[in-house]
Design a protein around this motif. Structure first.
Motif, PDB file in Angstrom:
ATOM      1  N   LEU A 240     -16.301  54.595   5.775  1.00  0.00           N
ATOM      2  CA  LEU A 240     -14.901  54.286   5.490  1.00  0.00           C
ATOM      3  C   LEU A 240     -14.782  53.398   4.252  1.00  0.00           C
ATOM      4  N   GLU A 241     -15.634  52.405   4.133  1.00  0.00           N
ATOM      5  CA  GLU A 241     -15.565  51.486   2.999  1.00  0.00           C
ATOM      6  C   GLU A 241     -16.009  52.168   1.707  1.00  0.00           C
ATOM      7  N   VAL A 242     -17.113  52.900   1.754  1.00  0.00           N
ATOM      8  CA  VAL A 242     -17.600  53.613   0.576  1.00  0.00           C
ATOM      9  C   VAL A 242     -16.568  54.637   0.108  1.00  0.00           C
ATOM     10  N   GLY A 243     -15.886  55.257   1.067  1.00  0.00           N
ATOM     11  CA  GLY A 243     -14.904  56.278   0.738  1.00  0.00           C
ATOM     12  C   GLY A 243     -13.673  55.774   0.013  1.00  0.00           C
ATOM     13  N   GLN A 244     -13.500  54.457  -0.068  1.00  0.00           N
ATOM     14  CA  GLN A 244     -12.369  53.899  -0.816  1.00  0.00           C
ATOM     15  C   GLN A 244     -12.619  53.912  -2.320  1.00  0.00           C
ATOM     16  N   HIS A 245     -13.842  54.213  -2.729  1.00  0.00           N
ATOM     17  CA  HIS A 245     -14.198  54.182  -4.150  1.00  0.00           C
ATOM     18  C   HIS A 245     -14.115  55.567  -4.765  1.00  0.00           C
ATOM     19  N   ALA A 246     -13.840  55.609  -6.054  1.00  0.00           N
ATOM     20  CA  ALA A 246     -13.615  56.878  -6.748  1.00  0.00           C
ATOM     21  C   ALA A 246     -14.884  57.702  -6.896  1.00  0.00           C
ATOM     22  N   ASP A 247     -16.024  57.019  -7.055  1.00  0.00           N
ATOM     23  CA  ASP A 247     -17.278  57.736  -7.298  1.00  0.00           C
ATOM     24  C   ASP A 247     -18.452  56.802  -7.020  1.00  0.00           C
ATOM     25  N   PRO A 248     -19.697  57.311  -7.037  1.00  0.00           N
ATOM     26  CA  PRO A 248     -20.855  56.456  -6.789  1.00  0.00           C
ATOM     27  C   PRO A 248     -20.976  55.286  -7.751  1.00  0.00           C
ATOM     28  N   ALA A 249     -20.590  55.496  -9.010  1.00  0.00           N
ATOM     29  CA  ALA A 249     -20.679  54.403  -9.986  1.00  0.00           C
ATOM     30  C   ALA A 249     -19.824  53.217  -9.551  1.00  0.00           C
ATOM     31  N   ALA A 250     -18.655  53.490  -8.988  1.00  0.00           N
ATOM     32  CA  ALA A 250     -17.784  52.417  -8.526  1.00  0.00           C
ATOM     33  C   ALA A 250     -18.383  51.707  -7.315  1.00  0.00           C
ATOM     34  N   VAL A 251     -19.070  52.456  -6.462  1.00  0.00           N
ATOM     35  CA  VAL A 251     -19.737  51.840  -5.311  1.00  0.00           C
ATOM     36  C   VAL A 251     -20.842  50.903  -5.784  1.00  0.00           C
ATOM     37  N   LEU A 252     -21.646  51.375  -6.723  1.00  0.00           N
ATOM     38  CA  LEU A 252     -22.743  50.551  -7.230  1.00  0.00           C
ATOM     39  C   LEU A 252     -22.226  49.332  -7.989  1.00  0.00           C
ATOM     40  N   ALA A 253     -21.115  49.482  -8.696  1.00  0.00           N
ATOM     41  CA  ALA A 253     -20.514  48.337  -9.385  1.00  0.00           C
ATOM     42  C   ALA A 253     -20.070  47.292  -8.374  1.00  0.00           C
ATOM     43  N   GLU A 254     -19.479  47.745  -7.264  1.00  0.00           N
ATOM     44  CA  GLU A 254     -19.079  46.828  -6.198  1.00  0.00           C
ATOM     45  C   GLU A 254     -20.302  46.137  -5.601  1.00  0.00           C
ATOM     46  N   ALA A 255     -21.383  46.892  -5.403  1.00  0.00           N
ATOM     47  CA  ALA A 255     -22.589  46.328  -4.799  1.00  0.00           C
ATOM     48  C   ALA A 255     -23.232  45.265  -5.681  1.00  0.00           C
ATOM     49  N   SER A 256     -23.082  45.382  -6.978  1.00  0.00           N
ATOM     50  CA  SER A 256     -23.743  44.451  -7.902  1.00  0.00           C
ATOM     51  C   SER A 256     -23.281  43.019  -7.712  1.00  0.00           C
ATOM     52  N   GLY A 257     -22.086  42.835  -7.155  1.00  0.00           N
ATOM     53  CA  GLY A 257     -21.584  41.486  -6.945  1.00  0.00           C
ATOM     54  C   GLY A 257     -21.641  41.020  -5.498  1.00  0.00           C
ATOM     55  N   ARG A 258     -22.289  41.788  -4.635  1.00  0.00           N
ATOM     56  CA  ARG A 258     -22.302  41.458  -3.210  1.00  0.00           C
ATOM     57  C   ARG A 258     -23.518  40.641  -2.793  1.00  0.00           C
ATOM     58  N   THR A 259     -23.321  39.807  -1.797  1.00  0.00           N
ATOM     59  CA  THR A 259     -24.413  39.176  -1.063  1.00  0.00           C
ATOM     60  C   THR A 259     -24.203  39.515   0.413  1.00  0.00           C
ATOM     61  N   VAL A 260     -25.300  39.673   1.131  1.00  0.00           N
ATOM     62  CA  VAL A 260     -25.240  40.155   2.511  1.00  0.00           C
ATOM     63  C   VAL A 260     -25.117  38.999   3.494  1.00  0.00           C
ATOM     64  N   GLU A 261     -24.155  39.130   4.396  1.00  0.00           N
ATOM     65  CA  GLU A 261     -24.044  38.223   5.538  1.00  0.00           C
ATOM     66  C   GLU A 261     -24.194  39.070   6.801  1.00  0.00           C
ATOM     67  N   MET A 262     -25.180  38.725   7.620  1.00  0.00           N
ATOM     68  CA  MET A 262     -25.464  39.510   8.816  1.00  0.00           C
ATOM     69  C   MET A 262     -24.357  39.320   9.851  1.00  0.00           C
ATOM     70  N   PHE A 263     -23.928  40.422  10.461  1.00  0.00           N
ATOM     71  CA  PHE A 263     -22.866  40.372  11.478  1.00  0.00           C
ATOM     72  C   PHE A 263     -23.353  41.052  12.750  1.00  0.00           C
ATOM     73  N   MET A 264     -23.124  40.400  13.897  1.00  0.00           N
ATOM     74  CA  MET A 264     -23.476  40.981  15.190  1.00  0.00           C
ATOM     75  C   MET A 264     -22.203  41.313  15.968  1.00  0.00           C
TER      76      MET A 264
END
Length: 289
Positions: A240-264
């Protein structure tokens, strides 16, 4: 307060959660794992690569998942970096992105690349830091993939044999999910994203899957909602979240600024239904469904 996944939980999962709560059992120790959302351009946003796990599998049997699996002890091999087989962000940079120490970050990146190759035939590596393997479909590549899958060789030995370097820059950090305490098998899973390298093709090679498919990320979301396929909530939410982006390049651009927080996730009551909690960041997306 966490938002909630609106798909009702299976009765068996609710019963399992209740049984755990009533018995007060000790939670199983989670195993570290990595999974990769493999992307390619689609007709209406990114396509994602999915494997349907064998129904006989003890964990997530019959579910559609991304390529991935548990971290192997040999993924911690620091010789991979020392021998110059690592290209891209350093283990220290990955540790910052993934929210863990350097040895674990290095192992998670190695597991992500190794498992993707083992389960799809796609290899995020090249002859140098600016190249990527263009074809992994030959019999010799299949022999190497099987040797990796059976643990006959380590990732380090495989890369050395092929004179390749791990292209860690082809991965992006996305999210982290910890299996709920009531599950008998638990994983602490880091989700990565990656673009299918030019020239490479996915292959139905995993012994753990009964079928594979490429699907538009939002099409996969709809298939789950229509109960035509099954997914664990983290996989569904990621689509669902990936599908909000126009293409893979936009997904990877979003990922470049992310840090992971573990959720249970936790099982919570919603009227007469039981649903699984999700991170607050998903609230707006959930409201759109």
């Amino acid at each position: 307060m966490a938002s909630v996944q609106r798909l009702p939980l299976p009765d068996a999962l609710v019963a399992q959660a209740r049984s755990y709560a009533e018995g007060g059992a000790t939670p199983a120790e989670p195993r570290d794992a990595a999974t990769v959302v493999l992307l390619r351009p689609g007709g209406a946003g990114p396509d994602v690569y999915l494997l349907r796990r064998q129904t006989s599998m003890a964990f997530a049997g019959g579910m559609c998942v991304f390529p991935g699996g548990g971290v192997d002890p040999r993924d911690f091999d620091d010789e991979l970096v020392d021998r110059g087989l690592w290209a891209g962000p350093s283990p220290a940079e990955w540790a910052s992105r993934l929210g863990c120490d350097e040895p674990k970050a290095r192992a998670l990146v190695c597991a992500a690349v190794r498992e993707t190759f083992e389960e799809s035939g796609v290899l995020l590596a090249g002859a140098g830091p600016d190249s990527v393997v263009a074809d992994t479909t030959g019999d010799d590549w299949e022999a190497d993939r099987v040797a990796l899958e059976s643990r006959e060789v380590s990732l380090t030995a495989f890369l050395e044999k092929r004179s390749l370097v791990l292209r860690t820059d082809l991965l992006g950090a996305w999210s982290g999910w910890l299996t709920p305490v009531f599950e008998p098998r638990r994983y602490r899973t880091w989700f990565f994203v990656a673009l299918l390298p030019e020239g490479q093709v996915t292959r139905d090679v995993s012994s753990e899957s009964s079928s594979v498919m490429w699907a538009g990320a939002m099409d996969a979301v709809s298939l789950v909602e229509r109960q035509e396929i099954l997914m664990l909530p983290p996989t569904w939410l990621t689509c669902l979240e990936v599908g909000q982006h126009a293409d893979p390049a936009a997904v990877l651009a979003e990922a470049s600024g992310r840090t992971v927080e573990m959720f249970m996730p936790e099982v919570v009551a919603d009227g007469e239904e039981f649903i699984l909690s999700t991170p607050p960041a998903y609230a707006a997306l959930m409201a759109s469904r």
